[in-house]
Scaffold this motif. Structure first.
Motif, PDB file in Angstrom:
ATOM      1  N   LEU A 160       9.782 -10.291  -0.987  1.00  0.00           N
ATOM      2  CA  LEU A 160       9.611  -9.019  -1.673  1.00  0.00           C
ATOM      3  C   LEU A 160       8.779  -8.132  -0.760  1.00  0.00           C
ATOM      4  O   LEU A 160       7.672  -8.520  -0.358  1.00  0.00           O
ATOM      5  N   GLY A 161       9.264  -6.942  -0.424  1.00  0.00           N
ATOM      6  CA  GLY A 161       8.504  -6.092   0.482  1.00  0.00           C
ATOM      7  C   GLY A 161       8.797  -4.618   0.281  1.00  0.00           C
ATOM      8  O   GLY A 161       9.918  -4.232  -0.062  1.00  0.00           O
ATOM      9  N   PHE A 162       7.768  -3.806   0.496  1.00  0.00           N
ATOM     10  CA  PHE A 162       7.896  -2.355   0.416  1.00  0.00           C
ATOM     11  C   PHE A 162       7.055  -1.726   1.513  1.00  0.00           C
ATOM     12  O   PHE A 162       6.145  -2.357   2.063  1.00  0.00           O
ATOM     13  N   GLU A 163       7.353  -0.454   1.805  1.00  0.00           N
ATOM     14  CA  GLU A 163       6.561   0.311   2.755  1.00  0.00           C
ATOM     15  C   GLU A 163       6.448   1.739   2.261  1.00  0.00           C
ATOM     16  O   GLU A 163       7.269   2.210   1.457  1.00  0.00           O
ATOM     17  N   GLY A 164       5.408   2.444   2.728  1.00  0.00           N
ATOM     18  CA  GLY A 164       5.207   3.823   2.307  1.00  0.00           C
ATOM     19  C   GLY A 164       4.017   4.447   3.008  1.00  0.00           C
ATOM     20  O   GLY A 164       3.295   3.791   3.765  1.00  0.00           O
ATOM     21  N   PRO A 165       3.762   5.723   2.728  1.00  0.00           N
ATOM     22  CA  PRO A 165       2.683   6.437   3.418  1.00  0.00           C
ATOM     23  C   PRO A 165       1.292   6.079   2.919  1.00  0.00           C
ATOM     24  O   PRO A 165       0.299   6.374   3.597  1.00  0.00           O
ATOM     25  N   LYS A 166       1.194   5.457   1.728  1.00  0.00           N
ATOM     26  CA  LYS A 166      -0.099   5.068   1.182  1.00  0.00           C
ATOM     27  C   LYS A 166      -0.068   3.590   0.793  1.00  0.00           C
ATOM     28  O   LYS A 166       0.924   3.111   0.244  1.00  0.00           O
ATOM     29  N   MET A 167      -1.185   2.899   1.076  1.00  0.00           N
ATOM     30  CA  MET A 167      -1.214   1.465   0.864  1.00  0.00           C
ATOM     31  C   MET A 167      -1.215   1.077  -0.607  1.00  0.00           C
ATOM     32  O   MET A 167      -0.488   0.167  -1.033  1.00  0.00           O
ATOM     33  N   GLN A 168      -2.020   1.743  -1.426  1.00  0.00           N
ATOM     34  CA  GLN A 168      -2.200   1.299  -2.806  1.00  0.00           C
ATOM     35  C   GLN A 168      -0.895   1.283  -3.610  1.00  0.00           C
ATOM     36  O   GLN A 168      -0.586   0.276  -4.265  1.00  0.00           O
ATOM     37  N   PRO A 169      -0.084   2.347  -3.572  1.00  0.00           N
ATOM     38  CA  PRO A 169       1.180   2.307  -4.319  1.00  0.00           C
ATOM     39  C   PRO A 169       2.132   1.217  -3.821  1.00  0.00           C
ATOM     40  O   PRO A 169       2.840   0.596  -4.614  1.00  0.00           O
ATOM     41  N   VAL A 170       2.143   0.989  -2.505  1.00  0.00           N
ATOM     42  CA  VAL A 170       3.010  -0.045  -1.936  1.00  0.00           C
ATOM     43  C   VAL A 170       2.574  -1.428  -2.415  1.00  0.00           C
ATOM     44  O   VAL A 170       3.390  -2.252  -2.853  1.00  0.00           O
ATOM     45  N   TYR A 171       1.275  -1.667  -2.360  1.00  0.00           N
ATOM     46  CA  TYR A 171       0.742  -2.958  -2.802  1.00  0.00           C
ATOM     47  C   TYR A 171       1.020  -3.182  -4.288  1.00  0.00           C
ATOM     48  O   TYR A 171       1.467  -4.260  -4.700  1.00  0.00           O
ATOM     49  N   GLU A 172       0.780  -2.158  -5.096  1.00  0.00           N
ATOM     50  CA  GLU A 172       0.973  -2.300  -6.535  1.00  0.00           C
ATOM     51  C   GLU A 172       2.444  -2.537  -6.870  1.00  0.00           C
ATOM     52  O   GLU A 172       2.763  -3.284  -7.808  1.00  0.00           O
ATOM     53  N   ARG A 173       3.349  -1.933  -6.105  1.00  0.00           N
ATOM     54  CA  ARG A 173       4.786  -2.135  -6.361  1.00  0.00           C
ATOM     55  C   ARG A 173       5.181  -3.586  -6.089  1.00  0.00           C
ATOM     56  O   ARG A 173       5.933  -4.189  -6.875  1.00  0.00           O
ATOM     57  N   VAL A 174       4.683  -4.142  -5.013  1.00  0.00           N
ATOM     58  CA  VAL A 174       4.994  -5.537  -4.704  1.00  0.00           C
ATOM     59  C   VAL A 174       4.428  -6.468  -5.771  1.00  0.00           C
ATOM     60  O   VAL A 174       5.103  -7.394  -6.240  1.00  0.00           O
TER      61      VAL A 174
END
Length: 221
Positions: free
Chosen positions: A26-40
């Motif tokens: 399961l992996g995501f990427e984005g411009p901000k860490m917190q939303p990416v972490y929370e999505r995972v």
């Protein structure tokens, strides 16, 4: 006078796999860490809930599963013109799920490939149960020894030497001093072909090869 005969015996058989271990990420990427972490983390909880529904160590369809800790990292990529771009933040986690029911395996993977955006199937490792693997490996070794004895006797018969008598037996490659075994692994995990059947993932695993190779030395005459 005796004649020395050295032979290699082998045996292999093929057995349908009894377990399939899904390896996924399961992996995501984005411009901000917190939303990416929370999505995972959020999607991981959904995936874990879907596994728990199927988990039964004795009867399955899932007999075992494991998840890693969520990992985070950041990197600053470059564009085609050599310009460094803003930071891209990543979060990901690995998942392993062992199935004894391959129909359930295909449905579970297909469900998450279709509905879980960050889900990636890394592969499926097919295997036998430990008890069955040990049983088949012992049988393969026995048959490999018999094959060696048969070969040696055929050579002796061709020379008119009479019955052969064993004087040495070893894993392939170990009859010479200081040598290491070169036998093939007793169990090789098979590949699988994936088919799309009306939107459902259908996996067709190949049989698993169980093999043994021995070297033996006999004398005759």
């Amino acid at each position: 006078m005796t004649t020395e005969i050295t032979v290699r015996g082998s045996f292999s058989a093929f057995q349908p796999p009894e377990r399939g271990t899904v390896r996924a990420t399961l992996g995501f990427e984005g411009p901000k860490m917190q939303p990416v972490y929370e999505r995972v983390v959020r999607d991981l909880e959904t995936v874990k809930a879907s596994i728990a529904e199927l988990h039964d160590p004795e009867r399955g369809p899932v007999t075992w599963w494991s998840t890693q800790h969520v990992a985070t990292w950041s990197r600053r990529p470059w564009n085609q013109d050599g310009k460094q771009l803003p930071l891209v933040h990543h979060a990901g986690v690995g998942i392993e799920v062992k199935f004894r029911d391959f129909g359930a395996l295909g449905r579970w993977v297909g469900r998450h490939v279709e509905s879980t955006q960050g889900f990636t199937l890394d592969g499926v490792e097919w295997a036998l149960t430990e008890a069955r693997r040990a049983q088949l490996a012992a049988d393969a070794r026995t048959r490999a020894v018999r094959d060696a004895a048969t070969r040696a006797q055929e050579y002796a018969d061709a020379l008119g030497l009479g019955p052969v008598r064993p004087v040495a037996l070893a894993d392939a490659g170990m009859l010479g001093e200081g040598l290491q075994p070169t036998a093939r692994g007793e169990v090789a995990f098979a590949r699988a072909m994936a088919k799309d059947s009306g939107g459902e993932l259908v996996l067709s695993p190949e049989d698993i090869e169980v093999a043994a190779v021995v070297d033996a030395r006999f004398v005759a005459g």
